[in-house]
Design a protein around this motif. Structure first.
Motif, short mmCIF file in Angstrom:
data_model
loop_
_atom_site.label_atom_id
_atom_site.label_comp_id
_atom_site.label_asym_id
_atom_site.label_seq_id
_atom_site.Cartn_x
_atom_site.Cartn_y
_atom_site.Cartn_z
N PHE A 120 12.22 112.90 104.00
CA PHE A 120 12.44 114.32 103.78
C PHE A 120 13.41 114.83 104.84
O PHE A 120 13.57 114.22 105.90
N ASN A 121 14.03 115.97 104.56
CA ASN A 121 14.80 116.65 105.60
C ASN A 121 14.42 118.12 105.67
O ASN A 121 14.00 118.72 104.68
N PHE A 122 14.54 118.67 106.87
CA PHE A 122 14.16 120.05 107.14
C PHE A 122 15.29 120.71 107.93
O PHE A 122 15.87 120.11 108.84
N VAL A 123 15.60 121.96 107.58
CA VAL A 123 16.67 122.69 108.25
C VAL A 123 16.21 123.13 109.63
O VAL A 123 15.12 123.69 109.78
N SER A 124 17.05 122.86 110.63
CA SER A 124 16.80 123.33 111.99
C SER A 124 18.09 123.95 112.51
O SER A 124 19.01 123.24 112.91
N ASP A 125 18.17 125.30 112.48
CA ASP A 125 19.41 126.01 112.80
C ASP A 125 20.51 125.49 111.88
O ASP A 125 20.41 125.57 110.68
N GLU A 126 21.57 124.94 112.46
CA GLU A 126 22.65 124.38 111.66
C GLU A 126 22.51 122.88 111.49
O GLU A 126 23.42 122.22 110.98
N ASN A 127 21.37 122.34 111.86
CA ASN A 127 21.18 120.90 111.89
C ASN A 127 20.03 120.51 110.97
O ASN A 127 19.40 121.34 110.32
N LEU A 128 19.74 119.20 110.93
CA LEU A 128 18.68 118.68 110.09
C LEU A 128 17.72 117.83 110.91
O LEU A 128 18.13 117.13 111.85
N VAL A 129 16.45 117.89 110.52
CA VAL A 129 15.43 116.99 111.06
C VAL A 129 14.92 116.15 109.90
O VAL A 129 14.60 116.68 108.83
N GLY A 130 14.86 114.84 110.08
CA GLY A 130 14.40 113.95 109.03
C GLY A 130 13.07 113.30 109.37
O GLY A 130 12.81 112.95 110.52
N LEU A 131 12.22 113.17 108.37
CA LEU A 131 10.93 112.49 108.52
C LEU A 131 10.79 111.51 107.36
O LEU A 131 11.02 111.87 106.21
N GLY A 132 10.41 110.26 107.68
CA GLY A 132 10.33 109.27 106.62
C GLY A 132 9.25 108.24 106.86
O GLY A 132 8.78 108.04 107.99
N PHE A 133 8.86 107.58 105.78
CA PHE A 133 7.87 106.52 105.81
C PHE A 133 8.42 105.34 105.00
O PHE A 133 8.94 105.53 103.90
N VAL A 134 8.32 104.14 105.56
CA VAL A 134 8.84 102.96 104.89
C VAL A 134 7.82 101.84 105.03
O VAL A 134 7.16 101.69 106.06
N ALA A 135 7.68 101.04 103.96
CA ALA A 135 6.75 99.91 103.97
C ALA A 135 7.39 98.76 103.21
O ALA A 135 8.23 98.96 102.33
N PHE A 136 7.00 97.54 103.57
CA PHE A 136 7.41 96.39 102.77
C PHE A 136 6.34 95.33 102.81
O PHE A 136 5.50 95.27 103.72
N SER A 137 6.38 94.46 101.80
CA SER A 137 5.50 93.31 101.73
C SER A 137 6.35 92.11 101.31
O SER A 137 7.09 92.19 100.32
N ASP A 138 6.26 91.03 102.06
CA ASP A 138 7.07 89.84 101.81
C ASP A 138 6.16 88.62 101.78
O ASP A 138 5.30 88.47 102.64
N ARG A 139 6.35 87.75 100.76
CA ARG A 139 5.57 86.51 100.65
C ARG A 139 6.51 85.34 100.45
O ARG A 139 7.42 85.40 99.61
N ALA A 140 6.28 84.25 101.21
CA ALA A 140 7.21 83.13 101.18
C ALA A 140 6.49 81.80 101.23
O ALA A 140 5.57 81.61 102.03
N GLY A 141 6.91 80.87 100.36
CA GLY A 141 6.54 79.47 100.48
C GLY A 141 5.12 79.12 100.06
O GLY A 141 4.31 79.95 99.65
N ASP A 142 4.82 77.80 100.18
CA ASP A 142 3.50 77.28 99.81
C ASP A 142 2.38 77.84 100.66
O ASP A 142 1.23 77.93 100.22
N SER A 143 2.70 78.20 101.89
CA SER A 143 1.66 78.74 102.79
C SER A 143 1.33 80.19 102.47
O SER A 143 0.45 80.77 103.12
N LYS A 144 2.06 80.78 101.49
CA LYS A 144 1.89 82.20 101.16
C LYS A 144 2.03 83.06 102.42
O LYS A 144 1.27 84.00 102.65
N PHE A 145 3.02 82.68 103.24
CA PHE A 145 3.30 83.41 104.47
C PHE A 145 3.65 84.85 104.12
O PHE A 145 4.71 85.13 103.57
N THR A 146 2.73 85.76 104.40
CA THR A 146 2.83 87.14 103.96
C THR A 146 3.02 88.06 105.16
O THR A 146 2.30 87.96 106.16
#
Length: 326
Positions: A71-97
């Motif tokens: 998201f972004n929010f107005v601060s005077d003539e500028n912007l403030v950003g707030l965000g959330f990010v997630a990921f899930s990764d699985r690899a190989g025979d070991s199910k390395f997650t």
């Protein structure tokens, strides 16, 4: 035993030139590429989802899914950003997650009255947990017919992470732009180990990236991109461009179409197609592997798809900013 586990960790980065997960189109994962990108877009909120499937012709496919909202929010003539990010990764025979969740905060400072120059800074704090399934792994004792005597300290490990980034933007109008940024990851030197080794520090990763948009006559616009990442001793260089080739308008619906290609040096060329439908964006990518692994991969890297939506909140104050397209 120690060497076997080291191989398990390294197999996911051989021919990728990096220890962290990666996407062919890093600009479709703006919060993952640079925390300073948080909240810098034309709209109030941005939702992104990316899925990547790799090396299906070589081994058990490496599957990666990432999602984010900022998201972004107005601060005077500028912007403030707030965000959330997630990921899930699985690899190989070991199910390395590997599962990660992080929070990003940015501040976007306008350097001139016309708001064509911006200097952005962002911080990101997250938590990552990794998991190994030993039951599908084979050791020397299995082939010799002896009972398994290997012992393991743990099959799950988590750590906190601190990342930082900064970007500079020049955006004179809605069609022309230039940006350059730098980001650092794992700055707190977190430890990741399944053997109880406090010296197993994750190397810091640094990214330098640049891009722009340059009209070549309506409706054609070229978007060149370049990114260099280093996570000692691995490196990754990606460069190329995507071009807007057509825009269609039917009633209240506007569609734009893009084609392009990029090159991950000494690894793969990936073909890109993109379509904008009003506030939705769909990216389709396919890697063509040309590294020494192509004897096993048959030149097939893997597909990647990204979907993004940028929305607005009614009655919320706005600044008119010609944000660059990622």
């Amino acid at each position: 035993m120690r060497y076997i586990l080291i191989i398990l960790f390294c197999v996911s980065v051989v021919n990728v030139f990096g220890q962290d997960i990666h996407f062919s189109q890093m600009h479709t994962a703006p919060l993952y590429m640079n925390p300073a990108n948080t909240g810098f877009f034309q709209g109030d909120y941005r939702i992104t989802a990316i899925y990547r499937n790799q090396w299906a012709t070589v081994t058990v496919p490496y599957s990666t899914f990432s999602s984010s909202i900022d998201f972004n929010f107005v601060s005077d003539e500028n912007l403030v950003g707030l965000g959330f990010v997630a990921f899930s990764d699985r690899a190989g025979d070991s199910k390395f997650t590997t599962n990660m969740f992080s929070v990003s905060l940015s501040y976007d400072k306008a350097l001139d009255m016309r708001r064509t120059l911006y200097l952005n800074g962002g911080m990101q704090i997250g938590y990552t947990n990794s998991y190994l399934d030993y039951t599908n792994l084979k050791f020397d004792e299995n082939y010799l017919g002896a009972p398994l005597t290997e012992t393991f300290v743990t099959n799950s490990y988590g750590y906190f992470d601190i990342n930082w980034g900064g970007t500079f933007y020049y955006i004179p109008d809605r069609y022309n732009s230039f940006d350059i940024g730098v980001a650092g990851f794992h700055l707190n030197k977190p430890v990741q180990t399944f053997l109880g080794d406090p010296m197993a520090v994750i190397p810091a990763k640094y990214i330098i990236h640049a891009g722009g948009s340059f009209p070549t006559g309506y409706p054609y616009i070229v978007y060149p991109k370049i990114m260099y990442a280093i996570q000692y001793p691995h490196q990754e260089l990606v460069f190329g461009a995507i071009c807007k080739i057509r825009t269609e308008k039917q009633g209240s619906t506007t569609k734009s179409f893009y084609l392009g290609s990029m090159n991950r040096w000494n690894d793969a060329i990936f073909l890109i197609s993109k379509m904008d439908i009003n506030k939705f964006t769909i990216n389709l990518v396919y890697d063509i592997n040309y590294s020494t692994l192509n004897k096993a991969s048959y030149y097939q890297g893997g597909p990647e798809i990204a979907i993004q939506y940028i929305g607005q909140i009614a009655h919320k104050p706005h600044h008119k900013i010609y944000c660059p397209e990622f």
